[in-house]
Design an enzyme around this catalytic site. Structure first.
Site, short mmCIF file in Angstrom:
data_model
loop_
_atom_site.label_atom_id
_atom_site.label_comp_id
_atom_site.label_asym_id
_atom_site.label_seq_id
_atom_site.Cartn_x
_atom_site.Cartn_y
_atom_site.Cartn_z
N GLY A 8 1.00 -1.36 -0.09
CA GLY A 8 0.08 -0.19 0.08
C GLY A 8 1.11 1.19 0.06
O GLY A 8 0.64 2.15 0.53
N GLY A 11 -0.33 5.00 -1.06
CA GLY A 11 -1.43 6.02 -0.40
C GLY A 11 -0.96 6.97 0.26
O GLY A 11 0.24 7.52 0.11
N GLN A 12 -1.88 7.71 1.19
CA GLN A 12 -1.37 9.11 1.93
C GLN A 12 -0.24 8.67 2.75
O GLN A 12 0.67 9.51 2.70
CB GLN A 12 -2.72 9.54 2.58
CG GLN A 12 -2.23 11.09 2.97
CD GLN A 12 -3.38 11.22 4.31
OE1 GLN A 12 -3.78 10.39 4.86
NE2 GLN A 12 -3.34 12.53 4.88
N ILE A 35 -0.73 -1.63 -5.93
CA ILE A 35 -1.80 -2.44 -6.96
C ILE A 35 -1.81 -1.61 -8.40
O ILE A 35 -1.62 -0.38 -8.21
CB ILE A 35 -3.03 -2.56 -6.48
CG1 ILE A 35 -3.55 -1.45 -5.70
CG2 ILE A 35 -2.90 -3.73 -5.30
CD1 ILE A 35 -5.05 -1.41 -5.12
N ILE A 55 -2.61 -7.31 -1.63
CA ILE A 55 -2.50 -8.28 -0.38
C ILE A 55 -3.33 -9.43 -0.51
O ILE A 55 -3.16 -10.12 0.55
CB ILE A 55 -2.78 -7.18 0.91
CG1 ILE A 55 -2.38 -7.80 2.33
CG2 ILE A 55 -4.32 -6.82 0.85
CD1 ILE A 55 -2.35 -6.65 3.22
N TYR A 143 -15.02 -0.27 9.30
CA TYR A 143 -13.67 0.26 9.27
C TYR A 143 -13.16 -0.03 10.75
O TYR A 143 -11.93 -0.79 10.92
CB TYR A 143 -13.59 1.81 9.20
CG TYR A 143 -12.03 2.14 9.16
CD1 TYR A 143 -11.05 1.97 8.22
CD2 TYR A 143 -11.83 3.25 10.16
CE1 TYR A 143 -9.85 2.33 8.27
CE2 TYR A 143 -10.48 3.65 9.95
CZ TYR A 143 -9.59 3.43 9.50
OH TYR A 143 -8.21 3.93 9.33
N LYS A 147 -10.34 -2.68 12.29
CA LYS A 147 -9.17 -2.18 13.10
C LYS A 147 -9.12 -2.99 14.24
O LYS A 147 -7.79 -3.33 14.79
CB LYS A 147 -9.23 -0.77 13.12
CG LYS A 147 -8.91 0.07 12.00
CD LYS A 147 -7.56 -0.35 11.28
CE LYS A 147 -7.32 0.25 9.99
NZ LYS A 147 -6.24 -0.13 9.31
N ILE A 173 -4.43 11.90 9.82
CA ILE A 173 -3.22 12.17 9.41
C ILE A 173 -3.18 13.40 8.38
O ILE A 173 -4.06 13.24 7.54
CB ILE A 173 -2.33 11.00 8.63
CG1 ILE A 173 -2.29 10.01 9.86
CG2 ILE A 173 -0.85 11.55 8.43
CD1 ILE A 173 -1.68 10.29 11.11
N1 LIG Z 1 -4.57 8.57 6.71
C1 LIG Z 1 -4.94 8.56 8.01
O1 LIG Z 1 -5.76 9.63 8.51
C2 LIG Z 1 -5.23 7.33 9.09
C3 LIG Z 1 -5.80 7.37 10.09
C4 LIG Z 1 -5.90 6.32 10.98
C5 LIG Z 1 -5.46 5.02 10.44
N2 LIG Z 1 -4.93 4.96 9.09
C6 LIG Z 1 -4.33 3.57 8.55
O2 LIG Z 1 -3.09 3.82 7.88
C7 LIG Z 1 -2.99 2.71 6.98
C8 LIG Z 1 -2.68 3.66 5.62
O3 LIG Z 1 -3.38 4.73 5.31
P1 LIG Z 1 -3.53 5.66 3.97
O4 LIG Z 1 -4.33 6.89 4.74
O5 LIG Z 1 -2.38 5.58 3.48
O6 LIG Z 1 -4.54 4.99 3.12
P2 LIG Z 1 -5.05 5.30 1.81
O7 LIG Z 1 -6.10 5.01 1.26
O8 LIG Z 1 -4.18 6.73 1.27
O9 LIG Z 1 -3.62 4.20 0.88
C9 LIG Z 1 -4.19 2.81 1.05
C10 LIG Z 1 -3.36 2.07 0.35
O10 LIG Z 1 -3.52 0.68 0.20
C11 LIG Z 1 -3.72 0.09 -1.20
N3 LIG Z 1 -4.38 -0.98 -1.45
C12 LIG Z 1 -5.86 -0.98 -1.68
N4 LIG Z 1 -6.18 -2.45 -1.85
C13 LIG Z 1 -5.31 -3.04 -2.02
C14 LIG Z 1 -4.68 -4.41 -2.01
N5 LIG Z 1 -5.64 -5.43 -2.44
N6 LIG Z 1 -3.57 -4.92 -2.09
C15 LIG Z 1 -2.52 -3.95 -1.64
N7 LIG Z 1 -2.67 -2.73 -1.35
C16 LIG Z 1 -3.90 -2.13 -1.68
C17 LIG Z 1 -3.94 1.43 -1.93
O11 LIG Z 1 -3.66 1.30 -3.46
C18 LIG Z 1 -3.39 2.42 -1.02
O12 LIG Z 1 -2.02 2.47 -1.74
C19 LIG Z 1 -4.47 2.28 6.78
O13 LIG Z 1 -4.39 0.91 7.63
C20 LIG Z 1 -5.21 3.18 7.51
O14 LIG Z 1 -6.54 2.50 8.16
C21 LIG Z 1 -4.91 6.04 8.42
#
Ligand SMILES: NC(=O)c1ccc[n+]([C@@H]2O[C@H](COP(=O)([O-])OP(=O)(O)OC[C@H]3O[C@@H](n4cnc5c(N)ncnc54)[C@H](O)[C@@H]3O)[C@@H](O)[C@H]2O)c1
Length: 317
Positions: A8, A11-12, A35, A55, A143, A147, A173
């Site tokens: 992943g 992502g952000q 992906i 994943i 969600y 978690k 974040i």
């Molecule tokens: N950003 C936040 O504010 C925040 C807050 C609390 C927890 N989190 C946790 O941190 C983690 C990352 O969050 P984020 O903000 O970067 O999320 P995001 O949605 O920006 O990124 C998620 C990533 O997962 C990838 N993904 C989706 N399906 C997939 C698959 N089948 N196989 C592999 N990759 C796949 C997406 O392409 C993306 O790159 C997550 O577990 C999220 O729950 C984030």
């Protein structure tokens, strides 16, 4: 950690965590897993190895773990809170079936694993102010359900098989590189983009709604320093409360207005986002993280706002 796989990575959080890990461990030692529907940016692609890693597909993870002699996995694949409510089964498939794939490989190939939890793992019954490390976790969102399950299954693999699993509960974040992926706290990023573009901001969250937030540099520091922490000091594992700031929409708006006096905001409350926000803590008690691995944030609302506005203004010019 010598060779790290980030699942992943586009992502952000992943897009910045991968670059930070490359700075620390060397570009060739950090593999950006992605992906095909979310390919890496040029920066991510050109700075080190990248591989398609879904994943939900054990073989894909296994091939990469073997090819690069991976000994640490940052598992960031998930559907965020608002998106997960519209696709609950897929959220479970990615979050939990995917987690099992990672943990089984970690067990057989001796990898440590970081799979973040969230403030979304709490619910209406949780004490909302200074939410303790160990408390009631009965979320009603999919969600949140994924978690809490992530925390329990990760602890299970540590206790039963000795897999070195560690995690934090991230708050919302805030970052200026990759846009957020559809969570309840996204407004606290979007508001800066509106301010810099000179547009009115329409806030989907009600005045007075407190939520915990964190600036990306602190989030990256938390993820890396927990994974590097001395295991003999860890009483907890999955997952640590971490905190740096908690605010409501009117507070972040007032802080931005100090720099952009003409900036306007109005409310148009989104009922789904509001109901999720109402079930989350107002603030977290992060004493255990501070005591067990010396967690300490660098940014508050004031210093984050200054940095966000400077960076976004330079980029969106
Ligand atoms: N950003 C936040 O504010 C925040 C807050 C609390 C927890 N989190 C946790 O941190 C983690 C990352 O969050 P984020 O903000 O970067 O999320 P995001 O949605 O920006 O990124 C998620 C990533 O997962 C990838 N993904 C989706 N399906 C997939 C698959 N089948 N196989 C592999 N990759 C796949 C997406 O392409 C993306 O790159 C997550 O577990 C999220 O729950 C984030």
């Amino acid at each position: 950690m010598k060779n790290i796989l980030v699942i992943g990575s586009t992502g952000q959080i992943g897009s910045e965590l991968t670059m930070e890990l490359r700075k620390r461990y060397g570009n060739e030692h950090v593999i950006a897993g992605y992906i095909p529907s979310a390919p890496p940016t040029d920066v991510l692609m050109e700075s080190g190895p990248s591989e398609v890693v879904d994943i939900t597909c054990t073989d894909m993870i296994l091939d990469v773990v073997k090819k690069y002699h991976i000994d640490a996995i940052y598992n960031l694949a998930a559907l965020l809170s608002v998106v997960a409510e519209s696709k609950p089964q897929l959220a479970w498939h990615i979050g939990i079936d995917g987690l099992f794939n990672v943990l089984e490989i970690a067990r057989h190939y001796n990898c440590s694993v970081f799979t973040p939890s969230s403030i979304g793992s709490f619910g209406l019954d949780t004490p909302h102010v200074k939410t303790p490390q160990d408390t009631i976790q009965r979320p009603r969102t999919m969600y949140g359900v994924t978690k809490v399950t992530t925390e329990l299954v990760s602890d299970y693999y540590y206790n039963k098989y000795g897999v070195d699993t560690r995690a934090v509960r991230f708050p919302g974040i805030i970052s200026n590189v990759t846009p957020p992926g559809g969570g309840t706290t996204d407004y606290a990023v979007d508001i800066y983009y509106s301010a810099v573009k000179g547009e009115e901001f329409v806030c989907p969250i009600k005045e007075g709604t407190l939520m915990d937030m964190m600036y990306m540099p602190d989030a990256l520091h938390a993820a890396i320093s927990l994974m590097e922490a001395d295991p003999s000091r860890l009483v907890h594992r999955n997952a640590f409360n971490i905190a740096s700031m908690s605010f409501a929409p009117e507070t972040i708006y007032a802080e931005i207005k100090k720099h952009k006096p003409d900036f306007k905001m109005r409310y148009e409350v989104d009922p789904l986002k509001q109901s999720i926000a109402d079930s989350w803590p107002d603030s977290l008690d992060d004493t255990c993280a501070r005591n067990e691995w010396d967690w300490k944030p660098q940014y508050n609302l004031e210093t984050m706002t200054k940095d966000m506005l400077e960076k976004l203004s330079a980029r969106l010019k």
